[in-house]
Scaffold this motif. Structure first.
Motif, PDB file in Angstrom:
ATOM      1  N   VAL A  18      -2.744   0.895   4.341  1.00 38.31           N
ATOM      2  CA  VAL A  18      -1.843   1.124   4.118  1.00 38.31           C
ATOM      3  C   VAL A  18      -0.781   1.180   5.614  1.00 38.31           C
ATOM      4  O   VAL A  18       0.575   0.766   5.755  1.00 38.31           O
ATOM      5  CB  VAL A  18      -1.271   2.697   4.019  1.00 38.31           C
ATOM      6  CG1 VAL A  18       0.022   3.071   3.656  1.00 38.31           C
ATOM      7  CG2 VAL A  18      -1.655   2.793   2.269  1.00 38.31           C
ATOM      8  N   ALA A  19      -0.980   1.305   6.821  1.00 39.23           N
ATOM      9  CA  ALA A  19      -1.155   0.994   7.424  1.00 39.23           C
ATOM     10  C   ALA A  19      -0.205  -0.427   8.231  1.00 39.23           C
ATOM     11  O   ALA A  19       0.242  -0.574   8.744  1.00 39.23           O
ATOM     12  CB  ALA A  19      -1.862   1.780   9.225  1.00 39.23           C
ATOM     13  N   VAL A  22       2.620  -1.358   6.390  1.00 37.59           N
ATOM     14  CA  VAL A  22       4.060  -0.930   6.893  1.00 37.59           C
ATOM     15  C   VAL A  22       4.122  -2.091   7.836  1.00 37.59           C
ATOM     16  O   VAL A  22       4.900  -2.532   7.612  1.00 37.59           O
ATOM     17  CB  VAL A  22       3.663   0.190   6.822  1.00 37.59           C
ATOM     18  CG1 VAL A  22       4.958   0.505   7.604  1.00 37.59           C
ATOM     19  CG2 VAL A  22       3.639   1.199   5.572  1.00 37.59           C
ATOM     20  N   GLU A  23       3.197  -2.409   8.360  1.00 39.89           N
ATOM     21  CA  GLU A  23       3.758  -3.095   9.468  1.00 39.89           C
ATOM     22  C   GLU A  23       3.714  -5.028   9.348  1.00 39.89           C
ATOM     23  O   GLU A  23       4.975  -5.089   9.717  1.00 39.89           O
ATOM     24  CB  GLU A  23       2.038  -3.551  10.440  1.00 39.89           C
ATOM     25  CG  GLU A  23       2.150  -4.548  11.887  1.00 39.89           C
ATOM     26  CD  GLU A  23       0.855  -4.556  12.595  1.00 39.89           C
ATOM     27  OE1 GLU A  23       0.991  -5.609  13.263  1.00 39.89           O
ATOM     28  OE2 GLU A  23       0.088  -4.127  12.734  1.00 39.89           O
ATOM     29  N   ALA A  25       5.685  -5.095   6.199  1.00 39.97           N
ATOM     30  CA  ALA A  25       6.842  -5.395   5.714  1.00 39.97           C
ATOM     31  C   ALA A  25       7.812  -4.973   7.205  1.00 39.97           C
ATOM     32  O   ALA A  25       8.971  -5.019   7.018  1.00 39.97           O
ATOM     33  CB  ALA A  25       6.515  -3.674   5.177  1.00 39.97           C
ATOM     34  N   ALA A  26       7.364  -4.147   7.531  1.00 36.36           N
ATOM     35  CA  ALA A  26       8.223  -3.552   9.211  1.00 36.36           C
ATOM     36  C   ALA A  26       8.501  -5.225   9.909  1.00 36.36           C
ATOM     37  O   ALA A  26       9.776  -5.752   9.909  1.00 36.36           O
ATOM     38  CB  ALA A  26       7.404  -3.110  10.149  1.00 36.36           C
ATOM     39  N   TYR A  34      12.324  -9.876   4.584  1.00 36.20           N
ATOM     40  CA  TYR A  34      11.899  -8.876   3.264  1.00 36.20           C
ATOM     41  C   TYR A  34      12.641  -9.176   2.135  1.00 36.20           C
ATOM     42  O   TYR A  34      14.362  -8.230   1.833  1.00 36.20           O
ATOM     43  CB  TYR A  34      12.419  -7.710   4.010  1.00 36.20           C
ATOM     44  CG  TYR A  34      11.436  -6.238   2.794  1.00 36.20           C
ATOM     45  CD1 TYR A  34       9.798  -5.916   3.888  1.00 36.20           C
ATOM     46  CD2 TYR A  34      11.720  -5.576   2.533  1.00 36.20           C
ATOM     47  CE1 TYR A  34       9.255  -5.259   2.380  1.00 36.20           C
ATOM     48  CE2 TYR A  34      10.826  -4.582   1.724  1.00 36.20           C
ATOM     49  CZ  TYR A  34       9.901  -4.013   1.905  1.00 36.20           C
ATOM     50  OH  TYR A  34       9.518  -3.578   0.999  1.00 36.20           O
ATOM     51  N   THR A  43       2.673  -3.794  -2.130  1.00 36.06           N
ATOM     52  CA  THR A  43       2.352  -2.897  -3.223  1.00 36.06           C
ATOM     53  C   THR A  43       1.370  -3.204  -3.979  1.00 36.06           C
ATOM     54  O   THR A  43       0.239  -1.848  -4.207  1.00 36.06           O
ATOM     55  CB  THR A  43       3.568  -2.301  -4.307  1.00 36.06           C
ATOM     56  OG1 THR A  43       4.783  -2.310  -3.364  1.00 36.06           O
ATOM     57  CG2 THR A  43       2.760  -1.163  -4.745  1.00 36.06           C
TER      58      THR A  43
END
Length: 96
Positions: A18-19, A22-23, A25-26, A34, A43
């Motif tokens: 998950v981390a 998220v990275e 996505a950021a 994005y 997802t």
């Protein structure tokens, strides 16, 4: 007990996945790339890997539990003194 360490390990692995998602996505957000497609893809990746991690943890937990039960059954002596036998009643049986 191995089941706890297996679950803990699975939790750590999923947290890492998950981390990383998220990275990614950021980074995509910072670069202005994005999109909804990236969100759906990340997802799906987290879902697929999460499912594999969960199945792996369940299998390892079952295997270690099974091995522990076999050791208890095959061990002669006082190791079985603390064992409890629980019998399941047939459905609908309201016995004592």
């Amino acid at each position: 007990m191995r089941v706890v360490s297996s679950v803990s390990s699975a939790h750590e692995r999923l947290t890492e996945v998950v981390a990383v998602a998220v990275e990614v996505a950021a980074e995509a957000g910072e670069s202005g790339t994005y999109t909804g497609e990236i969100a759906r893809t990340l997802t799906a990746v987290v879902g697929k890997i999460g499912a594999r991690i969960a199945v792996d943890a369940e299998v390892r937990g079952f295997t270690s539990g099974w091995q522990e039960a076999v050791r208890h059954v095959s061990a002669p002596g006082p190791e079985l003194d603390d064992a409890q036998v629980l019998r399941m009643r047939p459905e609908g049986d309201a016995g004592p």
